[in-house]
Design a protein around this motif. Structure first.
Motif, short mmCIF file in Angstrom:
data_model
loop_
_atom_site.label_atom_id
_atom_site.label_comp_id
_atom_site.label_asym_id
_atom_site.label_seq_id
_atom_site.Cartn_x
_atom_site.Cartn_y
_atom_site.Cartn_z
N PHE A 47 60.51 31.46 -5.45
CA PHE A 47 59.07 31.53 -5.65
C PHE A 47 58.69 32.77 -6.46
CE2 PHE A 47 57.71 28.82 -1.73
CZ PHE A 47 58.20 27.70 -2.37
N GLY A 48 59.36 33.90 -6.20
CA GLY A 48 59.08 35.11 -6.96
C GLY A 48 59.37 34.91 -8.45
N PRO A 54 56.34 32.19 -17.36
CA PRO A 54 55.17 31.70 -18.10
C PRO A 54 55.14 30.18 -18.26
CG PRO A 54 56.73 32.75 -19.59
CD PRO A 54 57.24 32.98 -18.19
N ARG A 55 56.25 29.49 -17.98
CA ARG A 55 56.28 28.03 -18.12
C ARG A 55 55.64 27.32 -16.92
NH1 ARG A 55 62.59 27.68 -18.88
NH2 ARG A 55 62.32 29.27 -17.28
N VAL A 56 55.35 28.07 -15.87
CA VAL A 56 54.75 27.49 -14.66
C VAL A 56 53.23 27.52 -14.79
CG1 VAL A 56 54.55 27.72 -12.15
CG2 VAL A 56 56.72 28.24 -13.28
N PRO A 57 52.57 26.36 -14.61
CA PRO A 57 51.10 26.32 -14.74
C PRO A 57 50.40 27.20 -13.70
CG PRO A 57 52.01 24.09 -14.44
CD PRO A 57 53.13 25.06 -14.30
N LEU A 58 49.20 27.63 -14.04
CA LEU A 58 48.43 28.52 -13.17
C LEU A 58 48.22 27.92 -11.78
CD1 LEU A 58 46.87 31.12 -12.72
CD2 LEU A 58 44.85 29.98 -13.67
N ARG A 59 47.87 26.65 -11.70
CA ARG A 59 47.61 26.05 -10.38
C ARG A 59 48.87 26.04 -9.52
NH1 ARG A 59 47.17 19.64 -11.39
NH2 ARG A 59 48.82 19.55 -12.93
N VAL A 110 62.50 25.06 -12.12
CA VAL A 110 62.72 25.30 -10.69
C VAL A 110 64.19 25.61 -10.43
CG1 VAL A 110 62.62 24.24 -8.40
CG2 VAL A 110 60.75 23.87 -10.03
N ARG A 111 65.10 24.81 -10.99
CA ARG A 111 66.53 25.01 -10.78
C ARG A 111 67.00 26.36 -11.34
NH1 ARG A 111 65.84 19.61 -11.64
NH2 ARG A 111 66.80 18.25 -10.09
#
Length: 140
Positions: A47-48, A54-59, A110-111
């Motif tokens: 999660f950290g 930056p590829r993870v969306p804000l929501r 995620v992986r």
């Protein structure tokens, strides 16, 4: 002493988790038992990494942030010093957050942030990827 239904379900889940860990050790699957015990710490590390990516969306980052606060919080339904069972409520919150992340973020991202055994992550991803009809959806 009558317990509320949620408490009975929680106690049953805790008992199952403990029995599974003990059985894994007895049948010689110590590594799998270790992965079970390290699941929540590995999820926290993942999660950290997702929060900084930056590829993870804000929501998705908001959900990860809330889940991370829950995991870091000293307030738990079951105290963390209780072996294995103490991490059960954390595991449920992490699974719900991971399910949301998988719906909004590429599975490769995620992986990339997983630091535990890759087979454990694949098991977790299969568990949290079930849709409402009960059939597994395709993993990213």
């Amino acid at each position: 002493m009558d317990l509320p239904l949620w408490a009975e379900i929680l106690l049953i889940l805790v008992a199952i988790w403990i029995v599974v860990a003990i059985v894994l050790v007895i049948v010689g699957r110590v590594l799998l038992a270790r992965e079970l015990a390290l699941l929540v710490p590995n999820l926290v590390r993942m999660f950290g990494g997702l929060l900084r990516d930056p590829r993870v969306p804000l929501r998705a980052k908001i959900v990860v942030g809330i889940a991370s606060l829950w995991l870091a919080s000293p307030i738990d339904l079951i105290p963390d010093f209780v072996p294995i069972a103490g991490q059960l409520d954390d595991a449920i919150i992490a699974a719900l957050a991971l399910r949301f992340i998988l719906r909004t973020t590429d599975g490769a991202v995620v992986r990339q942030h997983w630091h535990g055994d890759p087979a454990t992550l694949e098991r977790v991803l299969r568990m949290v990827s079930w849709n409402r009809r009960g059939s597994p959806r395709a993993l990213p």
